[in-house]
Scaffold this active site. Sequence first.
Site, short mmCIF file in Angstrom:
data_model
loop_
_atom_site.label_atom_id
_atom_site.label_comp_id
_atom_site.label_asym_id
_atom_site.label_seq_id
_atom_site.Cartn_x
_atom_site.Cartn_y
_atom_site.Cartn_z
CG HIS A 125 -0.18 0.21 2.50
ND1 HIS A 125 0.51 -0.81 3.11
CD2 HIS A 125 0.02 1.31 3.26
CE1 HIS A 125 1.09 -0.36 4.20
NE2 HIS A 125 0.81 0.93 4.32
C1 UD1 Z 1 -2.21 4.82 6.21
C2 UD1 Z 1 -0.92 5.19 6.96
C3 UD1 Z 1 0.11 4.08 6.80
C4 UD1 Z 1 -0.46 2.74 7.21
C5 UD1 Z 1 -1.71 2.48 6.37
C6 UD1 Z 1 -2.34 1.15 6.70
C7 UD1 Z 1 -0.35 7.58 7.04
C8 UD1 Z 1 0.55 8.62 6.51
N1 UD1 Z 1 -0.32 6.39 6.42
O1 UD1 Z 1 -1.92 4.83 4.83
O2 UD1 Z 1 1.21 4.37 7.62
O3 UD1 Z 1 0.50 1.73 6.98
O4 UD1 Z 1 -2.64 3.54 6.65
O5 UD1 Z 1 -3.41 0.89 5.87
O6 UD1 Z 1 -1.06 7.83 7.99
N2 UD1 Z 1 -9.34 4.51 2.01
C9 UD1 Z 1 -10.56 3.91 1.88
N3 UD1 Z 1 -11.14 3.39 3.01
C10 UD1 Z 1 -10.56 3.48 4.23
C11 UD1 Z 1 -9.29 4.07 4.34
C12 UD1 Z 1 -8.69 4.58 3.22
O7 UD1 Z 1 -11.12 3.82 0.81
O8 UD1 Z 1 -11.16 3.00 5.22
C13 UD1 Z 1 -8.70 5.11 0.83
C14 UD1 Z 1 -8.57 6.62 1.04
O9 UD1 Z 1 -9.74 7.28 0.62
C15 UD1 Z 1 -7.38 6.95 0.20
C16 UD1 Z 1 -6.51 5.71 0.34
O10 UD1 Z 1 -7.36 4.64 0.75
O11 UD1 Z 1 -7.70 7.12 -1.15
C17 UD1 Z 1 -5.36 5.92 1.29
O12 UD1 Z 1 -5.83 6.14 2.62
P1 UD1 Z 1 -4.99 7.04 3.67
O13 UD1 Z 1 -5.66 7.00 4.99
O14 UD1 Z 1 -4.70 8.38 3.07
O15 UD1 Z 1 -3.56 6.37 3.81
P2 UD1 Z 1 -3.10 4.83 3.72
O16 UD1 Z 1 -2.45 4.64 2.42
O17 UD1 Z 1 -4.20 3.90 4.12
#
Ligand code: UD1
Length: 402
Positions: free
Chosen positions: A237
């Site tokens: 991820h």
């Molecule tokens: C975050 C953490 C990372 C951790 C990871 C575990 C930071 C900087 N990064 O990254 O350290 O290893 O979580 O998963 O805090 N999304 C969904 N549903 C959700 C959550 C996220 O669809 O429940 C989508 C968001 O809309 C976005 C993407 O996934 O487009 C990334 O989510 P984001 O929370 O920005 O960071 P992660 O990549 O999950």
Amino acid sequence: MKIISVVGARPNFMKIAPFCRAITQHNAALEASIGDRAHKDPSYIEHLLVHTGQHYDDRMSKNFFESLNIPSADINLNVHGGTNDEQIAATMEAFKPIVDAEKPDWVVVVGDVNATAACSQVGKAAGCKVAHIEAGLRSYDNDMPEERNRIITDGLSDLLLTPDRISQRILLDEGKNPASVKFVGNIMIDTLEEQREKASQLDPVAIVESALLEKEEIPDHAREDLHTGNYGFITMHRPSNVDHADILTPIVDYFCDELRDKLTLIWPVHPRTKKNMIAFGLWDKVLAQPHILITQPLGYHDLLRLNMGAKLALTDSGGLQEECCVLGTPCLTLRWNTERPITLEEHGGASTLVGNDVDNIKSALKRVLSEERKPMRPELWDGKTAARCVREIVQAHQTTQA
Ligand code: UD1
């Protein structure tokens, strides 16, 4: 004393679960020893749990609260989406009135996600003490948002609770006050130890079947591989791996084209990775592979069970490097650096850094597939870290009150 502890994203949940339980046990012990007077005792903990909302899908959040018996968050800030900067700014803005109203003595943050950096800053600015569980990890790669979050949080924390001797040394070398740096062990391993028996009862085929995406059913040969343990699992991820087509494409091609006759691969796909595979035209190819089983994000017990029986993990997750270390699952870490060197082979762990270079992955995979599992337990990864965290926070509080 009053504590607000904070969670935001999936890797926080397995760290906060044992912490919440250790607070309950601490209060119960106080009640057992001094009865009704416990509630008035300065070391009695009034605890509020705040969820920033960073992860919000049931499979990324709610399911973990339920399966790990985490009490429902007292307050949810409902901040998610946007860039890292936007997320941190919005979380700070939303958390500030909570801290102003509740006036906790301590804000406790875990890990290195945006919630960690945002809420430690707000807590400190409001005059609270801040404790960081999982302090002192360093990848020395400031391009990683997590590394920036760690440096900010450790820079302003009053109590730095470290998972291993390496992180302890790093903080002392950085010049942190030795009285504020306490080696407590790895809190995530508390959860692993508490849940491994339950996880071991699960059936890998049933786990994959219930979360399978797109395929109607598991092909026979993959079913057989799941039964016999001839499988690996993939989790990816990190933006550095999944946000660029020229990096993600050769890795996906390798999984599809070269691992076909070797083993079955279970791939619980993160929302960010799925979105990018679709954008880069890789999604349909992966789905069409009979040896790759794409699933929705898996629950804690499901992934732990798969990890217990897997021949191999291919991952860019920090937490999985640690779990593989304790379980002994050979772990090809799809990164060029790690903030968790204790999990590396050179320190006796199961993890090898392979970056995102296919030749590296290929040669490491060939080597580890013929190796035996080598479980390794670093010092104080003993399932009792949460109680030590609570003890250190209570002691630090008493010192500040003295
Ligand atoms: C975050 C953490 C990372 C951790 C990871 C575990 C930071 C900087 N990064 O990254 O350290 O290893 O979580 O998963 O805090 N999304 C969904 N549903 C959700 C959550 C996220 O669809 O429940 C989508 C968001 O809309 C976005 C993407 O996934 O487009 C990334 O989510 P984001 O929370 O920005 O960071 P992660 O990549 O999950």
